[in-house]
Scaffold this active site. Structure first.
Site, PDB file in Angstrom:
ATOM      1  N   ARG A 123       0.861  -1.586   0.339  1.00 10.07           N
ATOM      2  CA  ARG A 123      -0.425  -0.382   0.329  1.00 10.07           C
ATOM      3  C   ARG A 123       0.650   1.145   0.074  1.00 10.07           C
ATOM      4  O   ARG A 123       0.272   2.659   0.277  1.00 10.07           O
ATOM      5  CB  ARG A 123      -1.599  -0.556   1.313  1.00 10.07           C
ATOM      6  CG  ARG A 123      -1.744  -0.921   0.731  1.00 10.07           C
ATOM      7  CD  ARG A 123      -3.538  -1.449   1.895  1.00 10.07           C
ATOM      8  NE  ARG A 123      -3.090  -1.860   2.678  1.00 10.07           N
ATOM      9  CZ  ARG A 123      -2.630  -3.311   2.942  1.00 10.07           C
ATOM     10  NH1 ARG A 123      -2.996  -3.848   2.153  1.00 10.07           N
ATOM     11  NH2 ARG A 123      -2.019  -3.424   4.589  1.00 10.07           N
ATOM     12  N   ASN A 262      -8.279  -8.016  13.859  1.00  5.89           N
ATOM     13  CA  ASN A 262      -8.617  -8.556  14.468  1.00  5.89           C
ATOM     14  C   ASN A 262      -8.249  -9.553  15.681  1.00  5.89           C
ATOM     15  O   ASN A 262      -7.031  -9.953  15.653  1.00  5.89           O
ATOM     16  CB  ASN A 262      -9.969  -9.565  13.276  1.00  5.89           C
ATOM     17  CG  ASN A 262      -8.518 -10.410  12.286  1.00  5.89           C
ATOM     18  OD1 ASN A 262      -8.584  -9.382  11.532  1.00  5.89           O
ATOM     19  ND2 ASN A 262      -8.527 -11.629  12.883  1.00  5.89           N
ATOM     20  N   ASP A 307     -13.192 -11.023  12.749  1.00  2.00           N
ATOM     21  CA  ASP A 307     -12.635 -10.400  11.970  1.00  2.00           C
ATOM     22  C   ASP A 307     -13.672  -9.336  11.232  1.00  2.00           C
ATOM     23  O   ASP A 307     -12.687  -8.411  10.551  1.00  2.00           O
ATOM     24  CB  ASP A 307     -12.728 -10.843   9.966  1.00  2.00           C
ATOM     25  CG  ASP A 307     -11.535 -10.281   9.852  1.00  2.00           C
ATOM     26  OD1 ASP A 307     -10.205  -9.931  10.215  1.00  2.00           O
ATOM     27  OD2 ASP A 307     -11.334 -10.718   7.993  1.00  2.00           O
TER      28      ASP A 307
HETATM   29 CA    CA Z   1      -8.316  -9.684   9.156  1.00  2.00          CA
END
Ligand code: CA
Length: 697
Positions: A123, A262, A307
């Protein structure tokens, strides 16, 4: 005298701090990931504006040599545009002409691909003091010479190479320190963020986001408190809390904010069986950038089991709320609520759903905690058709804030998921470790049901009023997984989308003012910059990331897979460059063998496929377009070729790891029978036959 001296020192420090800030913030540059440390992704440039944006045309383009997802936000300083690309490569381009100045390939081992949940993306880079910083997919942090791309230093950021850590996020630089986290929350890891000295690469500090084995000393005092919110033996399965994307920095408060991921595994029965909030998973945590000392935290999803990461982009802004000027931090995490917090203290100010949400009945304004519905706890209550699903109401795609309109622009989406606990769960190599029955959660074969599910998927460019906590306007985009956003002083917002389009909208009312054909789905966020008085808008185009890899056919556009054509695209007023005619990406035109295998074998194959293969090759063996569609694989009809790939690693250099160590002969054969079965059941064999006849073969 003494107080005067103190005052003088204070103001000198203040002046230095200001000078340090302003020297790096040039209106014409895009020097940091979110342009400024507050990550607003707002540019004061306005040569291109709502009244003339229809004159925007291509200034130049640059073809990238990778055909995987492109998620990078470029950096533009001193007339050079730096961007990372898939496989953690870096290119430096003349920002005015697009001429290649240098390129760097860290040569990530291709078999490392299986260690990432979500494509071999990157990214972005960070640039400062003549150095370009890149975090690589295999966990290195590398400093390059900005002039020529030569490596200056490289460090291994991974604490345990037996665990599946990867880096896809952009490093940030704060006060001479490079900050980098990692991903791995789908495989069973323990999250942390590390600070390295920009000049030497020496480690300055490391902050673990979840506690380790409590029989050993805690790395810092706050982890002892955090350990009280866990039960069982979480450290054996990792616990999660990876810092895989978002950060922001407030120089006045001297606070660094990190977004934490998460719980790992997702299913809390496998992680913290007696419950608990599991700090600091799914939290925003404020740290001192000099030392990594904990200051405050706010947990968006206590005890997360869906998540619902809090790694989504965070924006710092000053807002007038109830007649009072507030210094806030804003986030639209995966869980579907838009949060406004006091960024000095972490105090909860407000939260409202910005997309359909069914796991919680709002956020308690007194405690700042969600009212979680008992039926959403799938490990106790059974199947939960969750909304949002694990891909989130908003994922990593950056949002933007315009101080002119006071609106936050969010690439939002609606995309549910059936959460079903895996009651026979055990940790495995070369596979995701979620504690979820992925085969049971897969789409049924019935095409009518598949189409009906497809119709429920949505994506929007959403303009959100963070003070009133309500939608101002939105633009439907036909489905999820649209690009990140740029806002400008020219009353514009720019966004690429899943449909292969790069577009500009009026920031005030969402009317579409301009668009161009990007020839591929766009997921990254655009930037803008100015050179010699001319404004440019740049985007790195290239379809990919977790959604097209994972959900396969649901990610198709207009009835077919979106094609990846990776490019840097740069526009300016009256630009008249042309893209070449779109090239086609040929499908391997082979015909699967006749169906074979017992129903039990096919069912076993479906389970293996869901656990080991679907994360890249697509739900129920239908590819989303980025990676090979296995129903067309030449290897299906030749068991020797099949084994050469799965056992001997014949395609390792393409990123296909050998699974021979994990899957025995019977399992490999079950997998081959399942994919063959799907090739017939889904009509792929008939299509391949027709295409071969058309081609006169
Ligand atoms: Ca994840």
């Amino acid at each position: 005298m003494r107080s005067f001296k103190l005052f003088a020192l204070t103001s000198l420090a203040g002046a230095l701090a200001l000078a340090g800030c302003s020297s790096s913030i040039d209106d014409g540059e895009w020097a940091q990931h979110g342009r400024t440390a507050d990550e607003q992704r707002y540019s004061p440039l306005e040569e291109i504006n709502a009244s003339n944006v229809d004159r925007l045309g291509l200034a130049w383009s640059f073809d990238l040599d990778t055909r995987r997802g492109q998620e990078a936000t470029p950096i533009m300083v001193d007339g050079v545009l730096y961007t990372s690309t898939a496989w953690s490569k870096v290119v430096a381009l003349d920002a005015k002409s697009g001429k290649l100045l240098w390129e760097f390939d860290p040569e990530v081992p291709r078999e490392w691909a299986v260690r990432g949940c979500c494509d071999v993306v990157n990214r972005g880079v960070a640039v400062q003091d003549g150095k370009v910083l890149i975090g690589t997919f295999d966990g290195r942090l590398i400093a390059l010479d900005a002039k020529n791309g030569n490596q200056i230093w490289s460090v291994d950021t991974i604490i345990d190479r037996d665990r599946y850590y990867t880096i896809t996020g952009a490093p940030r630089i704060v006060k001479g320190k490079v900050l980098i986290g990692n991903g791995g929350g789908e495989f069973g890891v323990r999250g942390y963020v590390t600070a390295y000295d920009l000049h030497s690469g020496n480690e300055a500090w490391r902050f673990f986001t979840v506690p380790g084995d409590p029989s050993k000393p805690f790395e810092n005092p706050i982890l002892e408190k955090a350990a009280e919110t866990w039960t069982g033996e979480w450290w054996k399965v990792g616990g999660g809390g990876t810092v895989w994307d978002s950060m922001a920095y407030d120089p006045d408060l001297d606070l660094l904010y990190i977004g934490v991921g998460n719980g790992s595994p997702w299913n809390p029965a496998e992680r913290s069986p007696e419950g608990g909030d599991n700090l600091f998973i799914s939290s925003i945590v404020a740290l001192r950038p000099d030392t990594g000392e904990y200051v405050w935290h706010y947990q968006t999803t206590p005890g997360d089991q869906w998540d619902y990461t809090a790694t989504q982009h965070m924006i710092l802004a000053d807002l007038e709320i109830d007649g009072e000027q507030r210094e806030v931090i804003m986030q639209a995490p995966k869980n579907g609520f838009f949060y406004v917090l006091d960024r000095a203290t972490g105090e909860f100010i407000s939260a409202e759903p910005f997309a359909p949400v069914n796991w919680a009945d709002g956020i308690d304004p007194e405690t700042g905690r969600p009212n979680i519905k008992p039926e959403a706890r799938y490990h106790e209550a059974g199947v939960w058709e969750g909304l949002p699903g694990p891909l989130g109401a908003h994922n990593w795609h950056p949002m933007a804030y315009s101080p002119d309109t006071g609106l936050v622009y969010i690439p939002s989406q609606t995309l549910g998921f059936p959460y079903i606990a895996d009651t026979d769960f055990e940790m495995k190599e070369l596979a995701v470790n979620l504690g979820i029955d992925l085969a049971a959660a897969s789409l049924p074969a019935d095409q009518a049901i598949r189409e009906a599910v497809k119709d429920t998927l949505q994506g929007h460019l959403l303009a959100w009023d963070p003070v009133k906590q309500e939608e101002r306007w939105s633009v439907p985009l036909g489905g999820p997984w649209n690009g990140g956003i740029l806002a400008t002083s020219g009353d514009l917002v720019f966004q690429g989308n899943r449909n292969g389009e790069f577009a500009a909208y009026d920031a005030r009312d969402g009317s579409k003012l301009w668009s161009a054909d990007a020839q591929t789905g766009v997921v990254a966020a655009p930037i803008t910059y100015s050179i010699d008085g001319e404004q440019y808008v740049a985007i790195v185009a290239g379809w990919g990331g977790i959604l097209p890899l994972l959900i396969g056919e649901l990610a198709w556009v207009d009835g077919k897979p979106q094609v990846n054509r990776s490019r840097v695209l740069v526009y300016k007023l009256d630009g008249n460059a042309q893209l070449p005619e779109p090239y086609d990406v040929a499908r391997t035109k082979s015909i699967a063998p006749a169906n074979f295998g017992s129903p039990q074998q096919i069912s076993q194959g479906a389970n293996i496929y869901a656990r080991y293969c679907s994360g890249c090759h697509g739900d129920t063996a239908v590819s989303g377009g980025v990676l090979p569609d296995l129903r067309y694989s030449f290897s299906l009809s030749d068991r020797d070729v099949w084994d050469a790939i799965l056992v001997n690693g014949a395609l390792t250099q393409s990123g296909m790891v050998a699974f021979g160590s994990e899957l025995d002969e019977a399992e490999r054969e079950a997998l081959r029978s399942y994919i063959t079965h799907r090739a017939h059941e889904s009509g792929a064999v008939a299509i391949a036959r027709a295409e071969q006849e058309d081609a006169g073969q």
